[in-house]
Write a protein that holds these residues in place. Structure first.
Motif, PDB file in Angstrom:
ATOM      1  N   TYR A  97       0.815  -1.202   0.197  1.00  0.00           N
ATOM      2  CA  TYR A  97      -0.375   0.283  -0.103  1.00  0.00           C
ATOM      3  C   TYR A  97       0.661   1.178  -0.047  1.00  0.00           C
ATOM      4  O   TYR A  97       1.605   1.172   0.445  1.00  0.00           O
ATOM      5  N   CYS A  98       0.439   2.162  -0.766  1.00  0.00           N
ATOM      6  CA  CYS A  98       0.801   3.685  -0.972  1.00  0.00           C
ATOM      7  C   CYS A  98       0.311   4.310   0.531  1.00  0.00           C
ATOM      8  O   CYS A  98      -0.099   4.568   1.122  1.00  0.00           O
ATOM      9  N   LYS A  99       1.677   4.559   1.222  1.00  0.00           N
ATOM     10  CA  LYS A  99       1.302   5.763   2.911  1.00  0.00           C
ATOM     11  C   LYS A  99       0.817   6.784   2.192  1.00  0.00           C
ATOM     12  O   LYS A  99       0.329   7.915   3.005  1.00  0.00           O
ATOM     13  N   LYS A 100       1.528   7.372   0.818  1.00  0.00           N
ATOM     14  CA  LYS A 100       0.379   8.628   0.627  1.00  0.00           C
ATOM     15  C   LYS A 100      -0.456   8.866  -0.387  1.00  0.00           C
ATOM     16  O   LYS A 100      -1.808   9.713   0.508  1.00  0.00           O
ATOM     17  N   CYS A 101      -0.624   7.929  -1.194  1.00  0.00           N
ATOM     18  CA  CYS A 101      -2.548   7.906  -1.418  1.00  0.00           C
ATOM     19  C   CYS A 101      -3.350   6.783  -1.234  1.00  0.00           C
ATOM     20  O   CYS A 101      -4.197   6.950  -1.414  1.00  0.00           O
ATOM     21  N   LYS A 102      -2.601   6.200   0.030  1.00  0.00           N
ATOM     22  CA  LYS A 102      -3.603   4.760   0.393  1.00  0.00           C
ATOM     23  C   LYS A 102      -4.184   4.264  -0.437  1.00  0.00           C
ATOM     24  O   LYS A 102      -4.729   2.920  -0.021  1.00  0.00           O
ATOM     25  N   ASP A 118       8.466   2.938  -4.895  1.00  0.00           N
ATOM     26  CA  ASP A 118       7.795   3.957  -5.329  1.00  0.00           C
ATOM     27  C   ASP A 118       6.306   3.842  -5.940  1.00  0.00           C
ATOM     28  O   ASP A 118       6.648   2.520  -6.205  1.00  0.00           O
ATOM     29  N   CYS A 119       5.543   4.409  -5.454  1.00  0.00           N
ATOM     30  CA  CYS A 119       4.293   4.367  -5.868  1.00  0.00           C
ATOM     31  C   CYS A 119       4.297   4.462  -7.386  1.00  0.00           C
ATOM     32  O   CYS A 119       4.227   5.615  -8.190  1.00  0.00           O
ATOM     33  N   PRO A 120       3.943   3.618  -8.116  1.00  0.00           N
ATOM     34  CA  PRO A 120       2.624   3.491  -9.099  1.00  0.00           C
ATOM     35  C   PRO A 120       1.313   4.139  -9.525  1.00  0.00           C
ATOM     36  O   PRO A 120       1.331   4.655 -11.025  1.00  0.00           O
ATOM     37  N   LYS A 121       1.095   4.659  -8.711  1.00  0.00           N
ATOM     38  CA  LYS A 121      -0.226   5.271  -9.006  1.00  0.00           C
ATOM     39  C   LYS A 121       0.236   6.792  -8.870  1.00  0.00           C
ATOM     40  O   LYS A 121       0.079   7.867  -9.433  1.00  0.00           O
ATOM     41  N   CYS A 122       0.673   7.055  -7.171  1.00  0.00           N
ATOM     42  CA  CYS A 122       1.016   8.944  -7.818  1.00  0.00           C
ATOM     43  C   CYS A 122       2.639   9.298  -7.894  1.00  0.00           C
ATOM     44  O   CYS A 122       2.648  10.104  -7.508  1.00  0.00           O
ATOM     45  N   LYS A 123       3.512   8.114  -8.611  1.00  0.00           N
ATOM     46  CA  LYS A 123       4.516   8.430  -8.481  1.00  0.00           C
ATOM     47  C   LYS A 123       5.504   8.905  -7.106  1.00  0.00           C
ATOM     48  O   LYS A 123       6.339   9.354  -6.900  1.00  0.00           O
TER      49      LYS A 123
HETATM   50 ZN    ZN Z   1       0.890   6.481  -3.700  1.00  0.00          ZN
END
Ligand code: ZN
Length: 64
Positions: free
Chosen positions: A7-12, A28-33
Protein backbone atom coordinates in the motif's frame (compact mmCIF):
# COMPACT_ATOMS: atom_id res chain seq x y z
CA UNK A 1 7.60 -15.89 -8.22
CA UNK A 2 5.69 -14.42 -5.35
CA UNK A 3 2.85 -11.99 -5.04
CA UNK A 4 3.32 -9.10 -2.67
CA UNK A 5 0.69 -6.78 -1.35
CA UNK A 6 1.67 -3.17 -0.97
CA UNK A 7 0.00 0.00 0.00
CA UNK A 8 1.07 3.53 -0.61
CA UNK A 9 1.46 5.70 2.45
CA UNK A 10 0.61 8.75 0.44
CA UNK A 11 -2.43 7.92 -1.67
CA UNK A 12 -3.51 4.90 0.44
CA UNK A 13 -3.83 2.83 -2.66
CA UNK A 14 -3.29 -0.91 -2.48
CA UNK A 15 -1.24 -2.73 -5.03
CA UNK A 16 -0.53 -6.33 -5.79
CA UNK A 17 2.87 -6.77 -7.30
CA UNK A 18 4.09 -10.03 -8.71
CA UNK A 19 7.80 -10.50 -8.97
CA UNK A 20 10.64 -12.82 -8.22
CA UNK A 21 11.62 -13.16 -4.58
CA UNK A 22 15.23 -12.35 -5.39
CA UNK A 23 14.32 -9.00 -6.89
CA UNK A 24 14.34 -5.94 -4.77
CA UNK A 25 10.91 -4.86 -3.66
CA UNK A 26 9.54 -1.72 -5.25
CA UNK A 27 9.43 1.43 -3.17
CA UNK A 28 7.85 3.94 -5.48
CA UNK A 29 4.12 4.19 -5.91
CA UNK A 30 3.00 3.30 -9.45
CA UNK A 31 -0.07 5.48 -9.06
CA UNK A 32 0.92 8.78 -7.52
CA UNK A 33 4.61 8.32 -8.38
CA UNK A 34 5.67 9.26 -4.88
CA UNK A 35 9.11 8.04 -3.95
CA UNK A 36 9.65 5.61 -1.13
CA UNK A 37 6.02 5.45 -0.04
CA UNK A 38 5.24 1.82 -0.72
CA UNK A 39 4.95 -0.39 2.29
CA UNK A 40 4.46 -4.11 2.24
CA UNK A 41 1.05 -5.08 3.47
CA UNK A 42 1.90 -7.77 5.98
CA UNK A 43 -1.69 -8.15 7.06
CA UNK A 44 -2.61 -9.80 3.81
CA UNK A 45 -2.03 -13.45 3.21
CA UNK A 46 1.13 -13.87 1.23
CA UNK A 47 0.80 -16.13 -1.75
CA UNK A 48 3.94 -18.13 -2.22
CA UNK A 49 4.59 -20.40 -5.11
CA UNK A 50 5.65 -23.69 -3.66
CA UNK A 51 7.30 -25.42 -6.53
CA UNK A 52 9.18 -28.66 -6.62
CA UNK A 53 12.35 -28.77 -4.59
CA UNK A 54 10.93 -27.76 -1.26
CA UNK A 55 10.76 -31.25 0.12
CA UNK A 56 12.10 -31.95 3.57
CA UNK A 57 15.53 -33.50 3.29
CA UNK A 58 15.13 -35.34 6.59
CA UNK A 59 13.61 -38.20 4.64
CA UNK A 60 17.08 -39.13 3.44
CA UNK A 61 18.36 -39.91 6.94
CA UNK A 62 17.10 -43.47 6.83
CA UNK A 63 20.42 -44.97 5.81
CA UNK A 64 20.21 -48.39 7.44
ZN1 ZN B 1 0.60 6.49 -4.09
Amino acid sequence: MAIYDFYCKKCKENFTIEQSMKDELPKDCPKCKAKNTLRQNYGATPILFKGEGFYCTDMKKTTN
